[in-house]
Motif scaffolding. Structure first.
Motif, PDB file in Angstrom:
ATOM      1  N   HIS A 100      21.433 -37.013 -26.425  1.00 45.57           N
ATOM      2  CA  HIS A 100      22.535 -36.063 -26.578  1.00 45.57           C
ATOM      3  C   HIS A 100      22.773 -35.281 -25.281  1.00 45.57           C
ATOM      4  O   HIS A 100      23.916 -35.164 -24.818  1.00 45.57           O
ATOM      5  N   LEU A 101      21.694 -34.776 -24.675  1.00 42.95           N
ATOM      6  CA  LEU A 101      21.843 -33.958 -23.477  1.00 42.95           C
ATOM      7  C   LEU A 101      22.126 -34.790 -22.228  1.00 42.95           C
ATOM      8  O   LEU A 101      22.887 -34.362 -21.350  1.00 42.95           O
ATOM      9  N   VAL A 102      21.535 -35.979 -22.126  1.00 43.46           N
ATOM     10  CA  VAL A 102      21.821 -36.836 -20.973  1.00 43.46           C
ATOM     11  C   VAL A 102      23.307 -37.194 -20.931  1.00 43.46           C
ATOM     12  O   VAL A 102      23.919 -37.229 -19.856  1.00 43.46           O
ATOM     13  N   LYS A 103      23.899 -37.431 -22.083  1.00 42.40           N
ATOM     14  CA  LYS A 103      25.327 -37.720 -22.148  1.00 42.40           C
ATOM     15  C   LYS A 103      26.132 -36.538 -21.595  1.00 42.40           C
ATOM     16  O   LYS A 103      27.077 -36.728 -20.812  1.00 42.40           O
ATOM     17  N   LEU A 104      25.755 -35.323 -21.990  1.00 46.25           N
ATOM     18  CA  LEU A 104      26.445 -34.132 -21.487  1.00 46.25           C
ATOM     19  C   LEU A 104      26.244 -33.977 -19.979  1.00 46.25           C
ATOM     20  O   LEU A 104      27.172 -33.632 -19.242  1.00 46.25           O
ATOM     21  N   GLN A 105      25.022 -34.241 -19.519  1.00 50.08           N
ATOM     22  CA  GLN A 105      24.696 -34.087 -18.100  1.00 50.08           C
ATOM     23  C   GLN A 105      25.464 -35.076 -17.233  1.00 50.08           C
ATOM     24  O   GLN A 105      25.968 -34.714 -16.158  1.00 50.08           O
ATOM     25  N   LYS A 106      25.554 -36.315 -17.680  1.00 47.53           N
ATOM     26  CA  LYS A 106      26.303 -37.319 -16.922  1.00 47.53           C
ATOM     27  C   LYS A 106      27.763 -36.901 -16.780  1.00 47.53           C
ATOM     28  O   LYS A 106      28.370 -37.067 -15.715  1.00 47.53           O
ATOM     29  N   ALA A 107      28.326 -36.352 -17.837  1.00 48.79           N
ATOM     30  CA  ALA A 107      29.718 -35.920 -17.804  1.00 48.79           C
ATOM     31  C   ALA A 107      29.916 -34.755 -16.834  1.00 48.79           C
ATOM     32  O   ALA A 107      30.946 -34.654 -16.174  1.00 48.79           O
ATOM     33  N   MET A 108      28.897 -33.867 -16.747  1.00 48.50           N
ATOM     34  CA  MET A 108      29.002 -32.709 -15.867  1.00 48.50           C
ATOM     35  C   MET A 108      29.006 -33.100 -14.384  1.00 48.50           C
ATOM     36  O   MET A 108      29.583 -32.403 -13.547  1.00 48.50           O
ATOM     37  N   GLY A 109      28.350 -34.206 -14.051  1.00 46.48           N
ATOM     38  CA  GLY A 109      28.215 -34.544 -12.639  1.00 46.48           C
ATOM     39  C   GLY A 109      28.773 -35.880 -12.226  1.00 46.48           C
ATOM     40  O   GLY A 109      28.425 -36.401 -11.162  1.00 46.48           O
ATOM     41  N   ASP A 110      29.686 -36.445 -13.024  1.00 46.34           N
ATOM     42  CA  ASP A 110      30.151 -37.805 -12.741  1.00 46.34           C
ATOM     43  C   ASP A 110      31.062 -37.912 -11.532  1.00 46.34           C
ATOM     44  O   ASP A 110      31.334 -39.009 -11.055  1.00 46.34           O
ATOM     45  N   LYS A 111      31.526 -36.788 -11.004  1.00 43.51           N
ATOM     46  CA  LYS A 111      32.427 -36.834  -9.848  1.00 43.51           C
ATOM     47  C   LYS A 111      31.751 -36.375  -8.561  1.00 43.51           C
ATOM     48  O   LYS A 111      32.411 -36.198  -7.532  1.00 43.51           O
ATOM     49  N   GLY A 112      30.432 -36.196  -8.580  1.00 44.68           N
ATOM     50  CA  GLY A 112      29.736 -35.740  -7.390  1.00 44.68           C
ATOM     51  C   GLY A 112      29.917 -34.249  -7.184  1.00 44.68           C
ATOM     52  O   GLY A 112      30.484 -33.547  -8.034  1.00 44.68           O
ATOM     53  N   GLY A 113      29.437 -33.758  -6.061  1.00 47.74           N
ATOM     54  CA  GLY A 113      29.549 -32.338  -5.790  1.00 47.74           C
ATOM     55  C   GLY A 113      28.743 -31.503  -6.759  1.00 47.74           C
ATOM     56  O   GLY A 113      29.140 -30.399  -7.126  1.00 47.74           O
TER      57      GLY A 113
END
Length: 224
Positions: free
Chosen positions: A110-123
């Motif tokens: 559940h949290l890894v999915k949220l984390q990937k979405a938070m950083g999928d564009k770099g920066g």
């Protein structure tokens, strides 16, 4: 200068979050404290009586995860369902529970999915236990932070006392060692250094020395 992804992993109470937050602020990146996310789920579990005698009711917690919304305020403080819980999630009860909660596969998914979405564009600068190995295995810069357990316990003790909270050094040291063991041996996404991560042992470093070291590694990664 291109925007990269910075993955910061390592042991509890190493100062990962402070270091990552400082770097993110210095370079204008988004900062994500994944440890605070797991702590927030642990707090939610405690509040809803999903933990008894140190044992988590996995089935009940897993079925309730859709009701757990974790965000971050502009100043970086953790928000659980709209409530600032930054102070509460740093207490000893949550510290005793978080490794058990974070070992639950449904929680991690559940949290890894949220984390990937938070950083999928770099920066983004993201810290935790499995950022360089699971969340962002292709991150341009991976740091693995460690320090002597006794030093980490003293830092956590001093942090709690500075906030006016009660603290027992021996209890904190025992908790640090227990968390190390649980994090390293859990079945799902155990704590380990990514093969291409750079080790930072900050046992005997000042915060300023650490920040200089990290910035040098960041600049090198941006030029590669």
């Amino acid at each position: 200068m291109r925007k990269i992804t910075v993955a910061v992993d390592g042991y509890s109470s190493c100062g990962k979050s402070t270091m990552a937050k400082t770097l993110a602020k210095s370079v204008g990146y988004i900062y994500v404290d994944t440890g605070a996310m797991y702590r927030s789920v642990a707090l939610y579990a405690l509040r809803h009586n999903y933990v008894s005698g140190g044992v988590v009711d996995v089935e009940r917690l897993a079925s309730d995860l859709d009701n757990v919304a974790i965000t971050f305020a502009p100043d970086g403080k953790a928000m659980l369902n709209g409530e600032c819980v930054e102070s509460e999630i740093r207490g000893i009860e949550v510290s005793k529970t978080v490794s058990h909660v974070s070992a639950i596969p449904e929680v991690r998914a559940h949290l890894v999915k949220l984390q990937k979405a938070m950083g999928d564009k770099g920066g983004v600068v993201m810290d935790g236990r499995d950022i360089g190995t699971v969340v962002f295995p292709n991150a341009e810069l991976k740091l693995f932070v460690t320090a002597d357990a006794a030093i980490r316990a003293r830092r956590r003790f001093d942090e709690l006392k500075a906030k006016g909270q009660s603290a027992d050094y021996d209890e904190i040291l025992a908790n640090v060692k227990e968390r190390d063991h649980l994090d390293e041996t859990r079945a799902v996404s155990p704590l380990r250094k990514a093969d291409d991560a750079i080790i930072l042992d900050n046992s005997n470093m000042t915060i300023d020395e650490q920040n200089v070291w990290v910035m040098e590694k960041f600049k090198e990664a941006c030029q590669d």
